[in-house]
Design an enzyme around this catalytic site. Sequence first.
Site, short mmCIF file in Angstrom:
data_model
loop_
_atom_site.label_atom_id
_atom_site.label_comp_id
_atom_site.label_asym_id
_atom_site.label_seq_id
_atom_site.Cartn_x
_atom_site.Cartn_y
_atom_site.Cartn_z
CG ASN A 10 44.45 32.08 33.54
OD1 ASN A 10 43.80 31.68 33.96
ND2 ASN A 10 45.63 32.73 34.12
CB SER A 11 40.38 27.93 31.94
OG SER A 11 41.02 26.55 31.77
#
Length: 429
Positions: A89-90
């Site tokens: 989840n950047s």
Amino acid sequence: MEPEIEDHITRFLGMLDTAFRRRGEALPERLRRAVREVPRHRFVHRFRADRDHPVEDFDAGRQRHLAAIYSDRVLTHLGPDDAELDSTNSQPSYVLWLLHRLGLEPGHRVMEIGSGSGWLAAVMGRLVGDGQVAGVEILGDLARRSRDDLAALGMANVAIVEGDGAAGHAAGAPYDRAMITAAVWDPPAALFDQVAEGGRLLLPIALAGGAGRDCHVAVLRREEGRFRMLEAVPGGFVRFTGPGQDRGAERCRLDQLPFWPGIGATPSLRRTLPLGARDPARFGGAAYAFRLFLGQTEPGFTVFDDGAAEDLSTSSFGVLDAAAGSVAVCRPGMLLGYGPPAAARRFDAAYRRWAALGMPGPAAFDLEVVRAEQAPRSRPGLWVEMRGASALVWRLPAPFSPPRAGRRTAIRDRPPPAGPTTGIRPPGP
């Protein structure tokens, strides 16, 4: 929304706005609303906030994990056995800033390859209104979980498809906007058919010679069957999976070269080289910029595995001329040549070109991504990297200064000149 969630989201939006302002603009109001309407905690389950942090399970202890989820940091997804998945989840501020570069509008059809948790796809779903978003995710468990999370939020205009992103999603084409959230070596050929004429594509391009997850994150527009770059920034993403996508990250063992037994006993050339001498642990500054240029412009560019370096940022690099049975190896502070001098001459010639052009980094170049069969030939000021089904065409904007015949430039190790010429900045997440 519960008061404790509201407090975390308000703090989160403040973080995002601060990060956007550091990049020169405030968090746009449309994007702010979309993030507020798509709570990040609805898409996070088992995760690790940092590699050295323990496994976190949001579903088992919701309150104590909210601060970590609503922070501007990368979250690594974990599988049922707590093994790290090849998906993250950047960092929210960075990936949202990249999304903003695409200019999503109501009614747009959008494709995201590598949709991961589905959170960013949900944000896009809010931005496009009555448009459609198709997410493609190769990890089956992650795709199924993100579909469930989207359904729980009532996101009817976002669909997550389990499949290989290299094939895109033809059923929803043509797309006005598309993005890949993984570093690509060979841009998927499907993009040429599935992105609409005039549509925009966000493409993180893995760099030959880059370290770890380094990539050139480009926003491109499809024009006449090819993609032309509008802007680009340095960045870092996990690698795109699939056949041929691991190129650029491999290293060559000298003792496995077929001609090595005949040339490898003693270097035929040993020369001090200031490149990398200031920091023997890694190639930084001008040395790293030259390494990237060599990867873009020299077909014989090679990263060598000498058994000492742990990652690409510390590995030796240089030029391999298999036809001549010649190798030039650049180590911090030294150039070693083996066999005939052909490879060392190519290394020196590449350096002189780079220095004469003002020591450019990747961001100094214009870029086109074309089908391999449409690639032009390299010529002064234009270099072609064949990547498989696709080719990267790098061009320095005119005017530039090609090296004059006979000109000799000393190889040196100093920071590249300031300003847009170098384009070398610390990579994002």
